[in-house]
Design an enzyme around this catalytic site. Structure first.
Site, PDB file in Angstrom:
ATOM      1  N   CYS A 257      20.535  90.404  99.104  1.00 32.60           N
ATOM      2  CA  CYS A 257      20.447  91.096  97.421  1.00 32.60           C
ATOM      3  C   CYS A 257      18.722  91.191  97.255  1.00 32.60           C
ATOM      4  CB  CYS A 257      20.396  89.932  96.543  1.00 32.60           C
ATOM      5  SG  CYS A 257      22.084  89.229  96.481  1.00 32.60           S
TER       6      CYS A 257
HETATM    7  N1  SAJ Z   1      11.957  83.943  98.154  1.00 30.18           N
HETATM    8  C1  SAJ Z   1      10.552  83.696  97.980  1.00 30.18           C
HETATM    9  N2  SAJ Z   1       9.939  83.302  97.289  1.00 30.18           N
HETATM   10  C2  SAJ Z   1       9.924  82.862  95.741  1.00 30.18           C
HETATM   11  C3  SAJ Z   1      11.459  83.252  95.865  1.00 30.18           C
HETATM   12  C4  SAJ Z   1      12.720  83.828  96.471  1.00 30.18           C
HETATM   13  O1  SAJ Z   1       9.913  83.253  98.469  1.00 30.18           O
HETATM   14  O2  SAJ Z   1       9.318  82.803  95.180  1.00 30.18           O
HETATM   15  C5  SAJ Z   1      12.893  84.453  98.780  1.00 30.18           C
HETATM   16  C6  SAJ Z   1      12.988  83.202  99.212  1.00 30.18           C
HETATM   17  O3  SAJ Z   1      13.151  82.402 100.553  1.00 30.18           O
HETATM   18  C7  SAJ Z   1      15.214  83.930  99.710  1.00 30.18           C
HETATM   19  C8  SAJ Z   1      14.059  85.358  98.881  1.00 30.18           C
HETATM   20  O4  SAJ Z   1      13.140  85.215  98.844  1.00 30.18           O
HETATM   21  O5  SAJ Z   1      14.621  83.873 101.457  1.00 30.18           O
HETATM   22  C9  SAJ Z   1      15.510  85.891  98.403  1.00 30.18           C
HETATM   23  O6  SAJ Z   1      15.562  84.742  97.336  1.00 30.18           O
HETATM   24  P1  SAJ Z   1      16.143  84.260  95.950  1.00 30.18           P
HETATM   25  O7  SAJ Z   1      15.749  83.167  95.596  1.00 30.18           O
HETATM   26  O8  SAJ Z   1      15.612  86.014  95.182  1.00 30.18           O
HETATM   27  O9  SAJ Z   1      17.181  84.164  96.072  1.00 30.18           O
HETATM   28  P2  SAJ Z   1      18.742  85.933  96.100  1.00 30.18           P
HETATM   29  O10 SAJ Z   1      18.813  86.575  97.592  1.00 30.18           O
HETATM   30  O11 SAJ Z   1      19.611  84.261  96.658  1.00 30.18           O
HETATM   31  O12 SAJ Z   1      18.676  86.499  95.367  1.00 30.18           O
HETATM   32  C10 SAJ Z   1      20.118  86.113  94.291  1.00 30.18           C
HETATM   33  C11 SAJ Z   1      20.367  87.226  93.146  1.00 30.18           C
HETATM   34  N3  SAJ Z   1      21.045  87.140  92.081  1.00 30.18           N
HETATM   35  C12 SAJ Z   1      22.315  87.929  92.286  1.00 30.18           C
HETATM   36  O13 SAJ Z   1      21.666  88.925  93.044  1.00 30.18           O
HETATM   37  C13 SAJ Z   1      22.938  87.796  91.562  1.00 30.18           C
HETATM   38  C14 SAJ Z   1      18.758  87.487  92.321  1.00 30.18           C
HETATM   39  O14 SAJ Z   1      19.327  87.749  91.030  1.00 30.18           O
HETATM   40  C15 SAJ Z   1      18.391  85.628  91.975  1.00 30.18           C
HETATM   41  O15 SAJ Z   1      17.749  85.381  90.888  1.00 30.18           O
HETATM   42  C16 SAJ Z   1      18.907  84.377  93.038  1.00 30.18           C
HETATM   43  O16 SAJ Z   1      19.547  84.799  93.718  1.00 30.18           O
HETATM   44  C17 SAJ Z   1      18.151  83.756  92.329  1.00 30.18           C
HETATM   45  O17 SAJ Z   1      17.673  83.167  90.734  1.00 30.18           O
HETATM   46  O18 SAJ Z   1      18.825  82.270  92.823  1.00 30.18           O
END
Ligand code: SAJ
Length: 439
Positions: free
Chosen positions: A278
């Site tokens: 995503c």
């Molecule tokens: N990450 C960071 N720092 C942060 C947050 C995330 O480095 O503060 C990294 C994570 O390690 C990962 C990437 O970014 O590698 C994405 O992380 P994410 O927490 O955004 O997780 P995803 O990719 O699973 O995003 C999904 C998305 N859901 C949908 O698209 C329906 C996102 O909108 C959600 O907000 C997220 O999950 C969530 O909150 O878990």
């Protein structure tokens, strides 16, 4: 299976009373949970996927999606409410079709709509009057109206009169036990107002909350705003982490303190880069479309650059850590803890750990990794099996690198047994000392 009757008033009333047949195309982490919600709501649902192994598993009552227990699939099949097939002709009997297929990026960072177009090509010959089609795959604003509507009208149907067409962004967060398909508010936007009403009626009987917007493009934009918001804020905190490191300030302490502000702040955390299907991709769907309007979306591009450099920065930190022992990366044993793209899941798609492994391998490091969720990494560059997480494994390494902070790791053991730890996730919080090198 309910027999299909005609008339859009009839369709609307059947959607409202949950007396309709749904088809879900794409039975992945979005489509399968959606199909199970339909079945659980007593709606006849046919799941279609091009992958025969998925269909065979579902027919046998087996789930391959972590958030869906096999018991749920078994019950849905046994109840006669759910059937899985690879045969798209089932659409001929459908009142509604949800399209939940992947929307990756091409190598050129252009949107790849081939799965969406492919799904539409599979179903256009089975379209009929008084049906509702909803696209759920994340895509740029305009896709539903510019790509799907012409394919429907090319078959002689009028969108908004004969066939109803809408967009509703998938918001599934794999592994999230609190927010599930049913209780995450469902944004819906129709190509016409009537399309929007039909889509709101569809989800109204299945989801706890529906949030209608005025058209499909707005609904497409909602998801891109949500995920661009994340990408840009992660990029911001990564840049500030690099700054803080130059200044000798502990960014993790600063973020914890900023969180004490009860309003107007939302914590994001620096890391080794961003992964998943995503956040690294969705913003580029938006910037690609914006370019067609002559609009340069600088934040999206800059966040991509900053986030994209974090694997390199992480490898630099490994080099600094080894330098303490007068060891070059070349020939040093580096143990990576965690290769999934985020903690406590098994998905390695776009994981920054892969970039880091590639970079370290190119520099001559002798690589090993531990990840309880990922038994092996074989991507044509790296060919590794996971090592057991143990004191012996930790002791063998010249440098331990925490890339994904799975809860399963015993960080006290890491702290005791490792010669030096580069910690990109503050997983060693509280276990300080010279041997811990924070991002
Ligand atoms: N990450 C960071 N720092 C942060 C947050 C995330 O480095 O503060 C990294 C994570 O390690 C990962 C990437 O970014 O590698 C994405 O992380 P994410 O927490 O955004 O997780 P995803 O990719 O699973 O995003 C999904 C998305 N859901 C949908 O698209 C329906 C996102 O909108 C959600 O907000 C997220 O999950 C969530 O909150 O878990």
């Amino acid at each position: 299976m309910a027999t299909r009757r005609t008339g859009s008033k009839d369709l609307y009333s059947r959607l409202k009373t949950r007396n309709f047949t749904a088809v879900v195309i794409g039975l992945g982490y979005v489509g399968l949970p959606l199909a199970m919600e339909y079945a659980g709501a007593g709606i006849d649902v046919i799941g279609i996927d091009v992958d025969g192994s998925k269909v065979r598993a579902l027919k046998a009552g087996k789930s391959y999606i972590g958030d869906i227990p096999s018991e749920t699939v078994k019950k849905a099949v046994a109840s006669g409410k759910f059937a899985a097939t690879t045969d798209f002709s089932a659409v001929a009997m459908a009142d509604t079709v949800n399209i939940c297929v992947p929307t990756p990026l091409r190598k050129t960072k252009d949107p790849d709509l081939s799965y969406i177009v492919g799904a539409m090509e599979h179903i256009v010959d089975y379209l009929h009057r008084d049906m509702l089609i909803v696209l759920e795959s994340t895509t740029y604003p305009g896709t539903t109206e510019e790509i799907l509507a012409p394919m429907i009208e090319g078959k002689g149907f009028k969108v908004g009169r004969d066939i109803f067409l809408a967009f509703s962004p998938e918001r599934v967060d794999p592994g999230n036990e609190k927010y599930t398909t049913r209780n995450i508010p469902k944004v819906v936007g129709g190509v016409t107002p009537r399309c929007g009403k039909m889509a709101a009626a569809l989800y109204g009987g299945v989801m706890e909350k529906v949030h209608p917007v005025s058209n499909a493009a707005a609904a497409e934009m909602v998801k891109l705003l949500e995920n661009t918001f994340r990408s840009v804020n992660i990029g911001l905190v990564n840049e500030i982490a690099l700054m803080a490191n130059q200044m000798g300030i502990d960014i993790w302490e600063v973020i914890e303190a900023a969180k004490s502000k009860p309003f107007g702040f939302m914590p994001f955390y620096p890391g080794p880069g961003i992964g998943g299907h995503c956040i690294p991709l969705d913003p580029f769907y938006l910037s690609w479309k914006a370019k067609q309007f002559g609009f340069e979306s600088r934040f999206i591009e800059l966040a991509g650059v900053v986030n994209g450099q974090m694997p390199h920065y992480t490898v630099d930190r490994v080099g600094e850590a080894l330098n303490r022992f007068r060891k070059p990366i070349n020939g040093s044993k580096v143990l990576v803890l965690g290769v999934a793209y985020k903690k406590n899941i098994s998905d390695v798609r776009e994981s920054p750990a892969l970039d880091i492994l590639h970079l370290l391998q190119r520099k001559g490091a002798v690589l090993s990794y531990c990840d309880p969720y990922v038994p092996e990494v074989r991507d044509g560059v790296i060919d590794l099996k996971a090592s057991p997480f143990s004191a012996a494994t930790l002791r063998k390494a010249d440098c331990v690198l925490v890339v994904t902070d799975h809860s399963a790791f015993d960080y006290k053991l890491v702290w005791r047994e490792a010669k030096v730890v580069v910690d990109t996730r503050n997983a060693m919080k509280g276990l300080n000392g010279k041997k811990v090198v924070k991002l």
